[in-house]
Design an enzyme around this catalytic site. Sequence first.
Site, PDB file in Angstrom:
ATOM      1  N   ASP A  30       8.913 -36.165  22.360  1.00  0.00           N
ATOM      2  CA  ASP A  30       9.110 -35.399  23.593  1.00  0.00           C
ATOM      3  C   ASP A  30      10.164 -36.051  24.504  1.00  0.00           C
ATOM      4  O   ASP A  30      10.325 -37.277  24.493  1.00  0.00           O
ATOM      5  CB  ASP A  30       7.764 -35.286  24.336  1.00  0.00           C
ATOM      6  CG  ASP A  30       7.760 -34.128  25.325  1.00  0.00           C
ATOM      7  OD1 ASP A  30       8.705 -33.324  25.302  1.00  0.00           O
ATOM      8  OD2 ASP A  30       6.807 -34.043  26.120  1.00  0.00           O
ATOM      9  N   GLY A  31      10.839 -35.220  25.272  1.00  0.00           N
ATOM     10  CA  GLY A  31      11.764 -35.733  26.288  1.00  0.00           C
ATOM     11  C   GLY A  31      13.235 -35.501  25.989  1.00  0.00           C
ATOM     12  O   GLY A  31      14.098 -36.014  26.714  1.00  0.00           O
ATOM     13  N   GLU A  77       3.995 -22.779  20.661  1.00  0.00           N
ATOM     14  CA  GLU A  77       4.323 -22.449  22.060  1.00  0.00           C
ATOM     15  C   GLU A  77       5.825 -22.555  22.333  1.00  0.00           C
ATOM     16  O   GLU A  77       6.331 -21.948  23.283  1.00  0.00           O
ATOM     17  CB  GLU A  77       3.573 -23.377  23.020  1.00  0.00           C
ATOM     18  CG  GLU A  77       2.068 -23.130  23.103  1.00  0.00           C
ATOM     19  CD  GLU A  77       1.278 -23.696  21.931  1.00  0.00           C
ATOM     20  OE1 GLU A  77       1.843 -24.519  21.162  1.00  0.00           O
ATOM     21  OE2 GLU A  77       0.112 -23.309  21.755  1.00  0.00           O
ATOM     22  N   ASN A  78       6.546 -23.324  21.511  1.00  0.00           N
ATOM     23  CA  ASN A  78       7.989 -23.496  21.753  1.00  0.00           C
ATOM     24  C   ASN A  78       8.791 -22.199  21.562  1.00  0.00           C
ATOM     25  O   ASN A  78       9.937 -22.103  22.009  1.00  0.00           O
ATOM     26  CB  ASN A  78       8.573 -24.611  20.868  1.00  0.00           C
ATOM     27  CG  ASN A  78       8.165 -26.010  21.305  1.00  0.00           C
ATOM     28  OD1 ASN A  78       8.013 -26.921  20.497  1.00  0.00           O
ATOM     29  ND2 ASN A  78       7.963 -26.204  22.616  1.00  0.00           N
ATOM     30  N   ARG A  81      10.443 -20.663  24.664  1.00  0.00           N
ATOM     31  CA  ARG A  81      11.653 -21.215  25.307  1.00  0.00           C
ATOM     32  C   ARG A  81      12.793 -20.187  25.258  1.00  0.00           C
ATOM     33  O   ARG A  81      12.725 -19.238  24.469  1.00  0.00           O
ATOM     34  CB  ARG A  81      12.072 -22.498  24.579  1.00  0.00           C
ATOM     35  CG  ARG A  81      11.056 -23.596  24.792  1.00  0.00           C
ATOM     36  CD  ARG A  81      11.582 -24.931  24.395  1.00  0.00           C
ATOM     37  NE  ARG A  81      10.570 -25.941  24.694  1.00  0.00           N
ATOM     38  CZ  ARG A  81      10.784 -27.233  24.662  1.00  0.00           C
ATOM     39  NH1 ARG A  81      11.967 -27.702  24.341  1.00  0.00           N
ATOM     40  NH2 ARG A  81       9.821 -28.074  24.954  1.00  0.00           N
ATOM     41  N   ARG A 198       3.190 -40.600  21.846  1.00  0.00           N
ATOM     42  CA  ARG A 198       3.907 -39.530  22.543  1.00  0.00           C
ATOM     43  C   ARG A 198       4.904 -40.162  23.493  1.00  0.00           C
ATOM     44  O   ARG A 198       4.552 -41.020  24.313  1.00  0.00           O
ATOM     45  CB  ARG A 198       2.964 -38.605  23.311  1.00  0.00           C
ATOM     46  CG  ARG A 198       3.754 -37.465  23.979  1.00  0.00           C
ATOM     47  CD  ARG A 198       2.918 -36.330  24.471  1.00  0.00           C
ATOM     48  NE  ARG A 198       3.778 -35.243  24.975  1.00  0.00           N
ATOM     49  CZ  ARG A 198       3.454 -33.964  25.004  1.00  0.00           C
ATOM     50  NH1 ARG A 198       2.272 -33.589  24.561  1.00  0.00           N
ATOM     51  NH2 ARG A 198       4.291 -33.055  25.473  1.00  0.00           N
ATOM     52  N   ARG A 204      -0.527 -35.721  27.140  1.00  0.00           N
ATOM     53  CA  ARG A 204      -1.353 -34.618  26.642  1.00  0.00           C
ATOM     54  C   ARG A 204      -1.058 -34.419  25.157  1.00  0.00           C
ATOM     55  O   ARG A 204      -0.083 -34.951  24.623  1.00  0.00           O
ATOM     56  CB  ARG A 204      -1.087 -33.334  27.423  1.00  0.00           C
ATOM     57  CG  ARG A 204       0.370 -32.912  27.473  1.00  0.00           C
ATOM     58  CD  ARG A 204       0.581 -31.582  28.207  1.00  0.00           C
ATOM     59  NE  ARG A 204       1.994 -31.375  28.482  1.00  0.00           N
ATOM     60  CZ  ARG A 204       2.580 -31.645  29.641  1.00  0.00           C
ATOM     61  NH1 ARG A 204       1.881 -32.140  30.641  1.00  0.00           N
ATOM     62  NH2 ARG A 204       3.878 -31.442  29.814  1.00  0.00           N
ATOM     63  N   LEU A 205      -1.930 -33.633  24.523  1.00  0.00           N
ATOM     64  CA  LEU A 205      -1.781 -33.438  23.080  1.00  0.00           C
ATOM     65  C   LEU A 205      -0.970 -32.189  22.731  1.00  0.00           C
ATOM     66  O   LEU A 205      -0.473 -32.064  21.605  1.00  0.00           O
ATOM     67  CB  LEU A 205      -3.154 -33.382  22.396  1.00  0.00           C
ATOM     68  CG  LEU A 205      -3.935 -34.707  22.416  1.00  0.00           C
ATOM     69  CD1 LEU A 205      -5.291 -34.547  21.754  1.00  0.00           C
ATOM     70  CD2 LEU A 205      -3.151 -35.819  21.706  1.00  0.00           C
ATOM     71  N   SER A 206      -0.839 -31.257  23.666  1.00  0.00           N
ATOM     72  CA  SER A 206      -0.054 -30.041  23.437  1.00  0.00           C
ATOM     73  C   SER A 206      -0.379 -29.363  22.095  1.00  0.00           C
ATOM     74  O   SER A 206       0.534 -29.044  21.322  1.00  0.00           O
ATOM     75  CB  SER A 206       1.451 -30.332  23.546  1.00  0.00           C
ATOM     76  OG  SER A 206       1.763 -30.877  24.800  1.00  0.00           O
TER      77      SER A 206
END
Length: 266
Positions: A30-31, A77-78, A81, A198, A204-206
């Site tokens: 992430d990031g 969920e991505n 975007r 992460r 969070r685990l997302s």
Amino acid sequence: MSVVLRIALKDLKSDIQQNNIPSHVAIVMDGNGRWAKKHGKPRVFGHKNGVRSIRHVSEAAAELGIKYLTLYAFSTENWNRPAMEVNALMALLVETIRKEVETLNKNKIRLLSIGDISKLPEKSRLALEKAIENTANNDRMTMILALNYSSKWEITKAVKEIAQEVKNNVLEVGDITEATVAHHLSTNGIPDPELLIRTSGECRLSNYLLWQLAYAELYFTNTLWPDFDKDEFYKAILSYQSRERRFGMTSEQLLNNTTKTINEAI
Ligand code: IPE
Ligand code: IPE
Ligand code: MG
């Protein structure tokens, strides 16, 4: 040599105990977006630079003897975007997989995927399937890409399959065990991760590996994924090795068990 310099040169890898290496490490990479923003560039620039971290981490993991490395590359969920970012990510997937197959084979890394890949653009799906096929015989480490993956999707699918088996009289309700559930998950046959990493400071685990991470050690770092290198990975492993994994027992019980095993061995 000054203390500062000695600390800077400290070889983190040599501090890792070889007898306590997790067999499976899962990562939420992430990031990328924030990294790009920090550099005044569009989000896609962050994703492109994230590929380098995958290369470094997979190499470090294989060198340490880690058997499974699961990387969250694209969540269900991505899809929410902006279309431009989703398309760029799918294109990057094809490009990266094509470029990296040779290195995977050189390092004897097998590629697998979890998630509903039938929903990926055909080009991405075909490139992925080809790479999985071309690396199938590698046995040093397995790299699992979570693509269009979500834990709730995976668990729902497992529940449906089990219900169908009961309906078809192949399975009795009373015979359903934790192993039955695990068998119907996409990670069937793969040991649960002992360590979850992460990046980017989110804790969070997302929707990632909810069943499989039931007893994993969790490691969160503020480092953004494109800055996550081998040393960052070693730091996560060292943190893992500093934890006491009690599995519901007491510290004293664990100590007694270790003494018993040592006594039995001598
Ligand atoms: C992770 O980085 C990569 C994917 C989710 C594909 P992000 O794109 O989520 O980066 P941030 O969280 O917006 O910084
Ligand atoms: C999780 O990261 C998914 C991947 C790394 C592929 P996200 O950036 O999508 O997660 P949220 O939105 O912060 O929960
Ligand atoms: Mg993110």
